[in-house]
Design a protein around this motif. Sequence first.
Motif, short mmCIF file in Angstrom:
data_model
loop_
_atom_site.label_atom_id
_atom_site.label_comp_id
_atom_site.label_asym_id
_atom_site.label_seq_id
_atom_site.Cartn_x
_atom_site.Cartn_y
_atom_site.Cartn_z
N GLY A 218 3.78 17.26 7.83
CA GLY A 218 2.95 16.38 8.62
C GLY A 218 2.86 15.00 7.99
O GLY A 218 3.58 14.68 7.05
N ALA A 219 1.97 14.18 8.53
CA ALA A 219 1.77 12.82 8.04
C ALA A 219 0.58 12.78 7.08
O ALA A 219 -0.48 13.34 7.38
N CYS A 220 0.77 12.14 5.94
CA CYS A 220 -0.28 11.98 4.93
C CYS A 220 -0.31 10.51 4.48
O CYS A 220 0.62 9.75 4.77
N TRP A 221 -1.34 10.15 3.75
CA TRP A 221 -1.52 8.76 3.35
C TRP A 221 -1.70 8.64 1.84
O TRP A 221 -2.35 9.48 1.20
N TYR A 222 -1.11 7.57 1.30
CA TYR A 222 -1.33 7.15 -0.08
C TYR A 222 -1.90 5.73 -0.04
O TYR A 222 -1.50 4.92 0.79
N GLN A 223 -2.79 5.45 -0.99
CA GLN A 223 -3.42 4.13 -0.98
C GLN A 223 -3.68 3.68 -2.42
O GLN A 223 -4.00 4.50 -3.29
N ARG A 224 -3.53 2.37 -2.62
CA ARG A 224 -3.76 1.81 -3.95
C ARG A 224 -4.24 0.37 -3.81
O ARG A 224 -3.86 -0.34 -2.88
N ARG A 225 -5.07 -0.08 -4.74
CA ARG A 225 -5.49 -1.47 -4.77
C ARG A 225 -4.54 -2.27 -5.67
O ARG A 225 -4.00 -1.74 -6.64
N LEU A 226 -4.34 -3.53 -5.32
CA LEU A 226 -3.48 -4.41 -6.10
C LEU A 226 -4.17 -5.75 -6.26
O LEU A 226 -4.46 -6.44 -5.27
N GLU A 227 -4.44 -6.11 -7.51
CA GLU A 227 -5.12 -7.36 -7.82
C GLU A 227 -4.09 -8.45 -8.10
O GLU A 227 -3.22 -8.28 -8.96
N ILE A 228 -4.19 -9.56 -7.37
CA ILE A 228 -3.28 -10.69 -7.55
C ILE A 228 -4.10 -11.92 -7.94
O ILE A 228 -5.05 -12.30 -7.22
N SER A 229 -3.75 -12.54 -9.05
CA SER A 229 -4.48 -13.72 -9.50
C SER A 229 -4.07 -14.94 -8.69
O SER A 229 -3.00 -14.97 -8.09
N ALA A 230 -4.92 -15.95 -8.68
CA ALA A 230 -4.64 -17.17 -7.92
C ALA A 230 -3.38 -17.86 -8.42
O ALA A 230 -2.58 -18.38 -7.63
N GLU A 231 -3.16 -17.84 -9.75
CA GLU A 231 -1.99 -18.52 -10.28
C GLU A 231 -0.68 -17.79 -9.98
O GLU A 231 0.40 -18.39 -10.03
N ASP A 232 -0.77 -16.50 -9.64
CA ASP A 232 0.44 -15.75 -9.30
C ASP A 232 0.79 -15.79 -7.82
O ASP A 232 1.82 -15.26 -7.40
N MET A 233 -0.04 -16.39 -7.03
CA MET A 233 0.18 -16.38 -5.59
C MET A 233 1.46 -17.11 -5.18
O MET A 233 1.99 -16.89 -4.10
N GLY A 234 1.99 -17.96 -6.04
CA GLY A 234 3.23 -18.66 -5.71
C GLY A 234 4.48 -17.87 -6.01
O GLY A 234 5.60 -18.32 -5.69
N LYS A 235 4.35 -16.69 -6.59
CA LYS A 235 5.51 -15.87 -6.94
C LYS A 235 5.92 -14.98 -5.76
O LYS A 235 5.19 -14.84 -4.78
N ARG A 236 7.09 -14.40 -5.91
CA ARG A 236 7.63 -13.50 -4.88
C ARG A 236 7.41 -12.06 -5.31
O ARG A 236 7.85 -11.65 -6.39
N PHE A 237 6.72 -11.27 -4.47
CA PHE A 237 6.39 -9.89 -4.78
C PHE A 237 7.10 -8.95 -3.81
O PHE A 237 7.06 -9.15 -2.59
N TYR A 238 7.73 -7.91 -4.37
CA TYR A 238 8.36 -6.87 -3.56
C TYR A 238 7.90 -5.51 -4.08
O TYR A 238 7.83 -5.29 -5.30
N LEU A 239 7.57 -4.62 -3.17
CA LEU A 239 7.24 -3.25 -3.53
C LEU A 239 8.50 -2.41 -3.41
O LEU A 239 9.15 -2.42 -2.37
#
Length: 764
Positions: free
Chosen positions: A53-74
């Motif tokens: 069946g379908a299940c869910w995973y969840q996680r929080r991710l904290e990003i600082s203001a100075e890192d907002m200009g970087k490129r993030f890929y999961l």
Amino acid sequence: MLNTIPLNDRWTFTKENDPAYASVSIEQGLPVTLPHTWNDVDGQGGGEPYYRGACWYQRRLEISAEDMGKRFYLEIGAAGNMGKVYVNGHLVAESRCGYAMFRAPLHPYLKSGDNVIAVRVDNSYDNEVYPLMADFTFFGGLYREVKLLVMDDIHFDVMDNGRDGVYLTQRSTGDGVFELDVRGRVVNESSVTAPGSLQVQLRDREGAAVWEDKLDLTLSGESDFTIKGRISNPILWNGIEQPYLYTAVISIHVQGEVRDSRQIDIGFRTVELTSDRGVLLNGKPIKINGVCRHQDFGGVGNAITKEHMDLDMDLIREVGANSIRLAHYQHDDYFYSLCDRHGLLVWAEIPYISIPSTKDPESHNAFEQLERLIKQAYNHSSIYCWGVQNEITIAVETEHTYRTIQKLVKAARRLDPSRYVAQANINGVADDSVINTFTDLVGYNLYYGWYYGEIKDLGTRLDEFHRTRPDVPVLVSEYGVDTNPAYHSYTPQVQDYTEEYQLKFHHNALETFRERPFVLGGYVWNMFDFGSANRNEGGEKGKNLKGLVTIDRSLKKDAFYLCKAYWSSVPFVHLSGRRFVHRHKELNDIAIFSNMNRVRVYLNDVLLSEMDGGGPVYIVKDVSLLPGDNRIKAEGIEDQGTVLTDEMVLRFVSEADPSYIHVKEEKTKHVVNWFEQFDLTDAGQIELKDGCFSIYDTIEDLYGNDAAKAVFLKYFAHVTSNPFFEVTQGVMSIEKMSQLVFYGIPPELLPVINRELSAIKKES
């Protein structure tokens, strides 16, 4: 520069399928660490019924203001079998390839501070997602590692369905010279064009540069690149004897700064497949002494760690295998790296297996999985062929199936012209079938002496194939029998699940391959017992027991040591039958497996026999046991004086031990010989009538007509609750059912059924 951050901790998991979890916190979830599967217990025969069946995973991710200009890929190692990634409620990526890595670009959806990463994972049946049906558990979950990739604007392409954004191809040009082709793509995600360069350096194992080159680039948007070099007399990657690897360092430079780089191992080797001399590795013939591997492990399902994979590799190396068929899907990239490092030739494949989709006749998902497999595993020198199908004709063999296989072969050769393409056929595919002309290598999954026929039929079938297709390289892509090491017999029989029958079966196969130079070799099915949730066989639920080693890797069956005696060069001696402790016959044959020159065998410290010959099997006939315990000792002796020993205790008892016998569930006579209720005395011939139904129509077509459905149920109502039947109705016909042993349909019944169906007209 690329920064890779593990994101395996602090996940919350729930089986509650609520779409709100794309953005709303899971309140009553279970804290989990990845890798994780929800089928770790029920997928291997324990606990509650197998959950899909379908299940869910969840996680929080904290990003600082100075890192907002970087490129993030999961980067998600795999989501079984379908996955959707959400960032703060936005759907950012989807995968319908349950065994492949996939990535999601996060930066357009991130905000400074707290972010919600949610992944919906679903292993429900979907007729358009492969595999549709197979004899293994379809584990659900985020069962491989998850990473966060953080990079600058300028970087190698990470979103081309590949892994590195760089592809290395080596090929021999003769006279000890190899050409190395380095190609890939650089992405500049900024709006500013930048002058840069691509630099390549090839280093040997000591770190010394053996070739280097540079290419100037104008970096704007996407920039493809190709650099070719010539390497003279490299040390060859020579399989398990010498798996030598160089390291290619490929880097992007802008204004003297390295913006991204890759380090990729590469081995130089040639592989040639012949139909008379077998496999030629660097010009020398080798026999494929192979094992197949599924990725799950006892107690953890397929949520395995690097430590689990290291243990698997240690056991595969111990048995002496020189090749692995990584079945029936893309495996963890780390395991391909282990194969590179230890010199095992790899057959890699996709889960286009058993039955094709009826909702998607073009099988788009198979092509997507093939692209991801080839692109993501391209740089692994151990891989010598791509497998495009496994037993896909089990239910139907048609022109449409042929066309799909041919298109997959064409796609594989387009994606990677440097490697061979292979397929694994069920035994029912005729030797002269056109299917055997599609690929460079043909494998047959042959279980003579288990599911059908007799053990000796294996050699006969291979001889017949070679006479029919003398120019087609052939090997046995699967062979094995289910074995519970608790069961034993003096007279092993088909499907008694004893260790002794497994030995008999494998001994015949190994000799069959050795005696036939045209047979490239074979792959044992399987190296390890594995989860198959719907099975209940051989005294174990939820497992396929054909492994040489148990699912928890704790016990090596005697057949493991038989293969080791044939394959391994590491000296050893092993007494067979140590779990067959209680012997109720006075005279017993003692089998010893060894690759050593000479063996001595003792009974209670008295020398019984001394044998020469170098193995692999030594037998002492008619050893007379004394009442009570008897200590058997074997010594293996090398010419230079090395002596190794093995011991076991056998107990002479008055009566056979009933625990050694597998007690099969009694089946009623109606089930065993269900067809006896029908009159087969005047069966006649099969005659087809235009516009009428026949045994060649699919079950789904028969079910579309009340009268035709009634005929089907008259004969086969007793099989309609079988899970295999339920998922094959769209492609399976009565005629095809008759080719499958477990349906038990006598040939003379087919004309009788066809006569009734041919009286029913199809609607125009």
